[in-house]
Motif scaffolding. Structure first.
Motif, mmCIF file in Angstrom:
data_model
loop_
_atom_site.group_PDB
_atom_site.id
_atom_site.type_symbol
_atom_site.label_atom_id
_atom_site.label_comp_id
_atom_site.label_asym_id
_atom_site.label_seq_id
_atom_site.Cartn_x
_atom_site.Cartn_y
_atom_site.Cartn_z
ATOM 1 N N MET A 46 34.973 44.617 5.976
ATOM 2 C CA MET A 46 34.858 45.302 7.151
ATOM 3 C C MET A 46 34.062 46.688 7.399
ATOM 4 S SD MET A 46 38.323 46.536 9.718
ATOM 5 C CE MET A 46 39.098 46.770 8.184
ATOM 6 N N LEU A 47 33.204 46.767 8.227
ATOM 7 C CA LEU A 47 32.195 48.324 8.150
ATOM 8 C C LEU A 47 33.232 48.982 9.232
ATOM 9 C CD1 LEU A 47 29.892 49.702 7.587
ATOM 10 C CD2 LEU A 47 28.807 48.755 9.484
ATOM 11 N N THR A 48 33.463 50.369 8.637
ATOM 12 C CA THR A 48 34.262 50.992 9.738
ATOM 13 C C THR A 48 34.071 52.518 9.503
ATOM 14 O OG1 THR A 48 36.683 51.527 10.309
ATOM 15 C CG2 THR A 48 36.161 51.170 7.917
ATOM 16 N N TYR A 49 34.353 53.467 10.160
ATOM 17 C CA TYR A 49 34.220 54.795 10.013
ATOM 18 C C TYR A 49 35.423 55.571 9.219
ATOM 19 C CZ TYR A 49 30.499 55.139 13.487
ATOM 20 O OH TYR A 49 29.168 54.965 14.172
ATOM 21 N N ASP A 50 35.156 56.196 8.229
ATOM 22 C CA ASP A 50 36.140 56.982 7.796
ATOM 23 C C ASP A 50 36.535 58.268 8.374
ATOM 24 O OD1 ASP A 50 37.967 58.334 5.991
ATOM 25 O OD2 ASP A 50 36.766 57.895 4.054
ATOM 26 N N PHE A 51 37.494 58.421 9.268
ATOM 27 C CA PHE A 51 37.504 59.662 10.214
ATOM 28 C C PHE A 51 38.314 60.540 9.180
ATOM 29 C CE2 PHE A 51 36.729 56.721 13.454
ATOM 30 C CZ PHE A 51 35.825 57.442 14.073
ATOM 31 N N ARG A 52 38.610 60.467 8.175
ATOM 32 C CA ARG A 52 39.508 61.581 7.199
ATOM 33 C C ARG A 52 38.319 62.564 6.723
ATOM 34 N NH1 ARG A 52 41.022 58.492 2.248
ATOM 35 N NH2 ARG A 52 38.871 57.822 2.366
ATOM 36 N N GLN A 53 37.023 62.290 7.060
ATOM 37 C CA GLN A 53 35.850 63.279 6.854
ATOM 38 C C GLN A 53 35.292 63.409 7.987
ATOM 39 O OE1 GLN A 53 33.425 62.033 3.533
ATOM 40 N NE2 GLN A 53 34.921 60.348 3.028
ATOM 41 N N GLN A 54 34.809 64.719 8.140
ATOM 42 C CA GLN A 54 33.849 65.030 9.383
ATOM 43 C C GLN A 54 32.571 65.430 8.751
ATOM 44 O OE1 GLN A 54 34.475 64.617 12.415
ATOM 45 N NE2 GLN A 54 36.403 63.961 11.965
ATOM 46 N N PRO A 55 31.226 65.023 9.504
ATOM 47 C CA PRO A 55 31.426 63.779 10.309
ATOM 48 C C PRO A 55 31.913 62.616 9.499
ATOM 49 C CG PRO A 55 29.225 64.243 9.780
ATOM 50 C CD PRO A 55 30.140 65.344 9.138
ATOM 51 N N PRO A 56 32.276 61.741 10.228
ATOM 52 C CA PRO A 56 32.989 60.350 9.699
ATOM 53 C C PRO A 56 31.768 59.505 9.095
ATOM 54 C CG PRO A 56 33.281 60.268 12.027
ATOM 55 C CD PRO A 56 32.583 61.840 11.790
ATOM 56 N N PRO A 57 31.690 59.109 7.746
ATOM 57 C CA PRO A 57 30.618 58.407 7.291
ATOM 58 C C PRO A 57 31.076 56.711 7.514
ATOM 59 C CG PRO A 57 32.245 58.947 5.393
ATOM 60 C CD PRO A 57 32.576 59.627 6.639
ATOM 61 N N LEU A 58 30.184 56.172 7.409
ATOM 62 C CA LEU A 58 30.422 54.421 7.600
ATOM 63 C C LEU A 58 30.610 54.039 6.216
ATOM 64 C CD1 LEU A 58 27.579 53.287 9.847
ATOM 65 C CD2 LEU A 58 30.118 53.059 10.314
ATOM 66 N N VAL A 59 31.823 53.207 6.001
ATOM 67 C CA VAL A 59 32.048 52.700 4.772
ATOM 68 C C VAL A 59 32.480 51.271 4.776
ATOM 69 C CG1 VAL A 59 33.307 54.895 3.771
ATOM 70 C CG2 VAL A 59 34.628 53.202 5.151
ATOM 71 N N LEU A 60 32.365 50.401 3.669
ATOM 72 C CA LEU A 60 32.756 48.914 3.746
ATOM 73 C C LEU A 60 34.146 48.988 3.146
ATOM 74 C CD1 LEU A 60 31.119 46.201 4.537
ATOM 75 C CD2 LEU A 60 30.685 46.449 2.121
ATOM 76 N N LEU A 61 34.972 48.420 3.736
ATOM 77 C CA LEU A 61 36.405 48.066 3.251
ATOM 78 C C LEU A 61 36.920 46.599 3.459
ATOM 79 C CD1 LEU A 61 38.816 49.868 2.068
ATOM 80 C CD2 LEU A 61 39.597 50.005 4.615
ATOM 81 N N ASP A 62 36.848 46.024 2.098
ATOM 82 C CA ASP A 62 37.531 44.729 1.982
ATOM 83 C C ASP A 62 38.903 44.771 2.961
ATOM 84 O OD1 ASP A 62 39.036 42.365 1.297
ATOM 85 O OD2 ASP A 62 37.474 42.389 -0.414
ATOM 86 N N ILE A 63 38.997 43.674 3.682
ATOM 87 C CA ILE A 63 40.345 43.576 4.555
ATOM 88 C C ILE A 63 41.637 43.590 3.599
ATOM 89 C CG2 ILE A 63 39.247 42.683 6.495
ATOM 90 C CD1 ILE A 63 40.078 39.698 5.910
ATOM 91 N N THR A 64 41.402 42.862 2.412
ATOM 92 C CA THR A 64 42.735 43.016 1.401
ATOM 93 C C THR A 64 42.829 44.078 0.480
ATOM 94 O OG1 THR A 64 41.378 41.943 -0.264
ATOM 95 C CG2 THR A 64 42.314 40.337 1.390
ATOM 96 N N ALA A 65 42.252 44.993 0.735
ATOM 97 C CA ALA A 65 42.165 46.463 0.071
ATOM 98 C C ALA A 65 43.564 47.053 0.350
ATOM 99 C CB ALA A 65 41.178 47.405 0.586
ATOM 100 N N GLU A 66 44.104 47.791 -0.794
ATOM 101 C CA GLU A 66 45.285 48.343 -0.926
ATOM 102 C C GLU A 66 45.286 49.456 -0.117
ATOM 103 O OE1 GLU A 66 47.595 48.216 -4.541
ATOM 104 O OE2 GLU A 66 46.800 46.176 -4.885
ATOM 105 N N GLY A 67 43.996 50.368 0.020
ATOM 106 C CA GLY A 67 43.791 51.672 0.746
ATOM 107 C C GLY A 67 42.485 51.943 0.741
ATOM 108 N N TRP A 68 42.302 53.312 1.180
ATOM 109 C CA TRP A 68 40.912 53.792 1.694
ATOM 110 C C TRP A 68 40.207 54.180 0.313
ATOM 111 C CZ3 TRP A 68 38.359 53.716 6.034
ATOM 112 C CH2 TRP A 68 39.154 53.376 7.059
ATOM 113 N N ASP A 69 40.928 54.098 -0.971
ATOM 114 C CA ASP A 69 40.246 54.477 -2.286
ATOM 115 C C ASP A 69 39.327 53.379 -2.687
ATOM 116 O OD1 ASP A 69 41.705 56.748 -2.364
ATOM 117 O OD2 ASP A 69 43.376 55.769 -3.774
#
Length: 63
Positions: free
Chosen positions: A1-24
Motif C-alpha cells: 500500500m502506498l501511503t504518506y508517513d505523517f509522522r514526518q514533516q513534510p510527509p514522504p511517500l512510503v510503501l507498506l505491506d498490508i501485513t506489516a506489524e508496524g511503520w518500521d
C-alpha cells in the motif's frame, strides 16, 4: 500500500505491506508525490531495505 508517513514533516511517500506489524516495515519511496512521478520511470518501486538505502542516499546528495 502506498501511503504518506505523517509522522514526518513534510510527509514522504512510503510503501507498506498490508501485513506489516508496524511503520518500521515501511519502505521510503519518495519525498513527495511529484518526486515519485518524476523518479518512477527510472527507479520503479523500491521493495526492500537496500532500495530504500540507495534512495535515501540519492536524496541527500541532491542540491
Amino acid at each position: 500500500m502506498l501511503t504518506y508517513d505523517f509522522r514526518q514533516q513534510p510527509p514522504p511517500l512510503v510503501l507498506l505491506d498490508i501485513t506489516a506489524e508496524g511503520w518500521d516495515a515501511a519502505i521510503h519511496q519518495a519525498p513527495s508525490f511529484a518526486a515519485l512521478m518524476a523518479e518512477f520511470p527510472t527507479t520503479g518501486w523500491r521493495f526492500d531495505a537496500e532500495d530504500d538505502a540507495i534512495a535515501s542516499e540519492g536524496e541527500r546528495q541532491q542540491p
